[in-house]
Design an enzyme around this catalytic site. Structure first.
Site, PDB file in Angstrom:
ATOM      1  N   PHE A 102      81.875 -51.483  75.210  1.00 29.37           N
ATOM      2  CA  PHE A 102      82.228 -52.898  75.295  1.00 29.37           C
ATOM      3  C   PHE A 102      83.739 -53.063  75.111  1.00 29.37           C
ATOM      4  O   PHE A 102      84.392 -52.275  74.426  1.00 29.37           O
ATOM      5  CB  PHE A 102      81.456 -53.685  74.230  1.00 29.37           C
ATOM      6  CG  PHE A 102      81.666 -55.167  74.296  1.00 29.37           C
ATOM      7  CD1 PHE A 102      81.303 -55.878  75.423  1.00 29.37           C
ATOM      8  CD2 PHE A 102      82.229 -55.855  73.224  1.00 29.37           C
ATOM      9  CE1 PHE A 102      81.497 -57.251  75.497  1.00 29.37           C
ATOM     10  CE2 PHE A 102      82.413 -57.224  73.279  1.00 29.37           C
ATOM     11  CZ  PHE A 102      82.050 -57.927  74.415  1.00 29.37           C
ATOM     12  N   ASP A 173      82.618 -46.622  65.699  1.00 25.79           N
ATOM     13  CA  ASP A 173      82.068 -47.851  66.265  1.00 25.79           C
ATOM     14  C   ASP A 173      80.562 -47.654  66.376  1.00 25.79           C
ATOM     15  O   ASP A 173      80.062 -47.014  67.290  1.00 25.79           O
ATOM     16  CB  ASP A 173      82.695 -48.131  67.626  1.00 25.79           C
ATOM     17  CG  ASP A 173      82.273 -49.472  68.216  1.00 25.79           C
ATOM     18  OD1 ASP A 173      81.198 -49.973  67.822  1.00 25.79           O
ATOM     19  OD2 ASP A 173      83.000 -50.003  69.071  1.00 25.79           O
ATOM     20  N   HIS A 176      76.021 -50.198  68.053  1.00 29.75           N
ATOM     21  CA  HIS A 176      74.693 -49.957  68.638  1.00 29.75           C
ATOM     22  C   HIS A 176      73.799 -49.121  67.726  1.00 29.75           C
ATOM     23  O   HIS A 176      72.671 -48.804  68.110  1.00 29.75           O
ATOM     24  CB  HIS A 176      74.828 -49.189  69.962  1.00 29.75           C
ATOM     25  CG  HIS A 176      75.435 -49.966  71.075  1.00 29.75           C
ATOM     26  ND1 HIS A 176      75.638 -49.437  72.339  1.00 29.75           N
ATOM     27  CD2 HIS A 176      75.879 -51.241  71.156  1.00 29.75           C
ATOM     28  CE1 HIS A 176      76.183 -50.334  73.131  1.00 29.75           C
ATOM     29  NE2 HIS A 176      76.349 -51.440  72.424  1.00 29.75           N
ATOM     30  N   GLN A 199      75.655 -59.201  66.182  1.00 25.71           N
ATOM     31  CA  GLN A 199      75.496 -60.145  67.292  1.00 25.71           C
ATOM     32  C   GLN A 199      74.030 -60.158  67.741  1.00 25.71           C
ATOM     33  O   GLN A 199      73.269 -59.226  67.474  1.00 25.71           O
ATOM     34  CB  GLN A 199      76.445 -59.720  68.424  1.00 25.71           C
ATOM     35  CG  GLN A 199      76.422 -60.602  69.642  1.00 25.71           C
ATOM     36  CD  GLN A 199      75.502 -60.063  70.714  1.00 25.71           C
ATOM     37  OE1 GLN A 199      75.047 -58.910  70.669  1.00 25.71           O
ATOM     38  NE2 GLN A 199      75.179 -60.890  71.686  1.00 25.71           N
ATOM     39  N   LYS A 202      71.874 -57.197  68.966  1.00 27.99           N
ATOM     40  CA  LYS A 202      71.896 -55.939  68.224  1.00 27.99           C
ATOM     41  C   LYS A 202      70.586 -55.687  67.488  1.00 27.99           C
ATOM     42  O   LYS A 202      69.819 -56.607  67.193  1.00 27.99           O
ATOM     43  CB  LYS A 202      73.064 -55.918  67.244  1.00 27.99           C
ATOM     44  CG  LYS A 202      74.427 -56.058  67.910  1.00 27.99           C
ATOM     45  CD  LYS A 202      74.677 -54.963  68.930  1.00 27.99           C
ATOM     46  CE  LYS A 202      76.093 -54.967  69.468  1.00 27.99           C
ATOM     47  NZ  LYS A 202      76.401 -56.114  70.313  1.00 27.99           N
ATOM     48  N   ARG A 231      93.512 -62.490  49.816  1.00 32.38           N
ATOM     49  CA  ARG A 231      93.378 -62.517  48.360  1.00 32.38           C
ATOM     50  C   ARG A 231      93.093 -61.122  47.812  1.00 32.38           C
ATOM     51  O   ARG A 231      92.572 -60.254  48.512  1.00 32.38           O
ATOM     52  CB  ARG A 231      92.250 -63.463  47.945  1.00 32.38           C
ATOM     53  CG  ARG A 231      92.475 -64.927  48.304  1.00 32.38           C
ATOM     54  CD  ARG A 231      91.364 -65.814  47.738  1.00 32.38           C
ATOM     55  NE  ARG A 231      91.618 -67.225  48.030  1.00 32.38           N
ATOM     56  CZ  ARG A 231      90.950 -67.951  48.929  1.00 32.38           C
ATOM     57  NH1 ARG A 231      89.968 -67.380  49.627  1.00 32.38           N
ATOM     58  NH2 ARG A 231      91.241 -69.213  49.134  1.00 32.38           N
ATOM     59  N   TYR A 238      94.994 -69.325  45.152  1.00 35.55           N
ATOM     60  CA  TYR A 238      95.992 -69.548  46.196  1.00 35.55           C
ATOM     61  C   TYR A 238      97.084 -68.472  46.200  1.00 35.55           C
ATOM     62  O   TYR A 238      98.191 -68.723  46.671  1.00 35.55           O
ATOM     63  CB  TYR A 238      96.597 -70.951  46.067  1.00 35.55           C
ATOM     64  CG  TYR A 238      95.616 -72.038  46.459  1.00 35.55           C
ATOM     65  CD1 TYR A 238      95.169 -72.133  47.778  1.00 35.55           C
ATOM     66  CD2 TYR A 238      95.135 -72.945  45.529  1.00 35.55           C
ATOM     67  CE1 TYR A 238      94.250 -73.118  48.138  1.00 35.55           C
ATOM     68  CE2 TYR A 238      94.224 -73.932  45.886  1.00 35.55           C
ATOM     69  CZ  TYR A 238      93.790 -73.997  47.195  1.00 35.55           C
ATOM     70  OH  TYR A 238      92.888 -74.975  47.560  1.00 35.55           O
ATOM     71  N   ARG A 248      84.867 -64.424  56.651  1.00 37.49           N
ATOM     72  CA  ARG A 248      83.635 -64.301  55.879  1.00 37.49           C
ATOM     73  C   ARG A 248      82.419 -64.770  56.681  1.00 37.49           C
ATOM     74  O   ARG A 248      82.531 -65.581  57.593  1.00 37.49           O
ATOM     75  CB  ARG A 248      83.744 -65.150  54.596  1.00 37.49           C
ATOM     76  CG  ARG A 248      84.931 -64.800  53.718  1.00 37.49           C
ATOM     77  CD  ARG A 248      84.935 -65.633  52.442  1.00 37.49           C
ATOM     78  NE  ARG A 248      84.978 -67.055  52.679  1.00 37.49           N
ATOM     79  CZ  ARG A 248      86.077 -67.803  52.615  1.00 37.49           C
ATOM     80  NH1 ARG A 248      87.258 -67.241  52.347  1.00 37.49           N
ATOM     81  NH2 ARG A 248      86.037 -69.097  52.826  1.00 37.49           N
TER      82      ARG A 248
END
Length: 410
Positions: A102, A173, A176, A199, A202, A231, A238, A248
């Site tokens: 991909f 990767d 799959h 996704q 999958k 962070r 902050y 996230r």
């Protein structure tokens, strides 16, 4: 249960389908519905502290993969991007990638101002060819991204040996490859970092999402900071120490993934066993060659079941026409990628918008013959949800191919 038909006319021409089974995806029941409903009712949908249900799933996935850390993020592309940054690549560095995968595997290399170097795939596995990697390494090479394509493990012994000898990072990767194994180790846990996608297509999914796994403390700390707007644990809310973003996932995704993870082992075993059985069936059909599983112990997750098609045994029927006939017979399938990644416009037209890639880089001169043949003539994919069927379904897939062959060779 599927029933084989005796029709001799192809379904694409009005005959009866060979495969009459439906293959629903995703698979879920009231456990998923109730778990998500409980989160909805709680009102705690987000994940600003990277804690709660998200942290629980991360620990579950780390334990499942046998890794020290797991860190969720927005998607599998982001997971690769964060892994690359954490691994210390610099603008202009080269990263070795396969051309048969991909777009994200290569486009994220562009995103971090690095240069994708395409290395051809093995003709019997369609995975990155270790024998071609070393010739592609230069003084600017910093990482290798092996893709366990379709859920079939790469030759990780050879790849890790090359990487260690040349002081290169390895980012697996494994988009799959949820649940797949290489010599008893879960894929994603062998290199420096493993990257997965959640996704919707999958094998383990929550609609969208991703995760990285690693055993390296420093890599984890950096990636954890990058996915949470820079962070660090010792800082204030902050205080932002790194150029990260909000990558996230939500509590809703996490609880859905926790429920789906309970199904993964059984589903992976089913896909793998069906893949072995289908291999045995298709091996007897002239012009059809299942991909090799290699000569080491593996578990194949079969996000795709791939076989090689030889049109000379099918009356010179093009791959595109063969796939259309097979799909009409009821087999959930595709011809896969139309061309290797380096032929995408973003590479051919230099539309990469990255300041650090030398003008001398010219992908119009790239040519990987095995990937070219896979795209144009050979590779046929059967989708993962179909591999959750019965042995009878596998028999019907094989019969659909034989039916096409008998018809076109008359």
């Amino acid at each position: 249960m599927n029933t084989l038909t005796s029709s001799t006319q192809l379904a694409i021409h009005g005959g009866e389908k060979t495969v009459t089974t439906s293959f629903p995806w995703p698979i879920f029941d009231e456990q998923e519905v109730q778990a998500v409903a409980d989160v909805v009712r709680s009102g705690q949908w987000g994940n600003p502290d990277c804690a709660g249900l998200v942290a629980e799933f991360e620990q579950q996935f780390a334990d499942y993969c046998g890794s020290k850390y797991a860190m969720t993020c927005a998607n599998g592309s982001v997971s690769l991007r964060m892994a690359m940054i954490a691994c210390g690549v610099k603008p202009g560095d080269e990263v070795i990638v396969p051309p048969y995968t991909f777009i994200a595997t290569a486009s994220i290399v562009l995103e971090v101002n690095c240069v994708p170097v395409f290395v051809d795939i093995e003709p019997d596995t369609y995975n990155l060819d270790p024998t071609a990697i070393e010739a592609a390494i230069t003084e600017r090479t910093k990482a290798i991204i092996p893709v366990h394509f379709a859920g079939l493990p790469c030759n990780m012994d050879a790849i890790m040996d090359i990487a260690r000898r040349h002081n290169l990072r390895v980012i697996e990767d494994a988009a799959h490859a949820h649940g797949a194994e290489y010599k008893g180790r879960k894929l994603g846990s062998i290199g420096d970092v493993g990257s997965f996608s959640f996704q919707s297509s999958k094998n383990l999914n929550s609609g969208e999402g991703g995760i990285v796994i690693t055993n390296d403390d420093a890599l984890y700390e950096t990636m954890n900071s990058l996915r949470n707007v820079g962070r660090l644990p010792h800082g204030q809310w902050y205080d932002h120490f790194n150029p990260g973003c909000n990558y996230r996932i939500t509590q809703l995704q996490a609880v859905l993934l926790s429920q789906q993870l309970k199904r993964l082992d059984e589903q992976t075993i089913t896909r793998d066993e069906n893949g072995i059985y289908l291999d045995s069936l298709l091996a007897d059909i002239n012009g059809i060659t299942p991909l090799s599983r290699g000569n080491v112990a593996i578990r194949h997750s079969h996000h795709l079941y791939i076989f090689k098609y030889d049109k000379s045994e099918f009356g010179d029927t093009s791959k595109a026409d063969f796939v259309a006939m097979l799909a009409a017979e009821g087999v959930p399938c595709s011809g896969g990628y139309p061309h290797p990644l380096y032929k995408q416009p973003v590479f051919q037209q230099k539309n990469w918008m990255c300041y650090a890639i030398p003008e001398s880089v010219d992908y119009s001169q790239t040519y990987c013959p095995v990937a070219e043949r896979a795209c144009s003539d050979e590779a046929v994919w059967i989708f993962q949800f179909a591999m959750l069927g019965t042995r009878s379904d596998m028999e019907s897939f094989a019969e659909a191919i034989r039916k096409i062959q008998r018809t076109v060779n008359k």
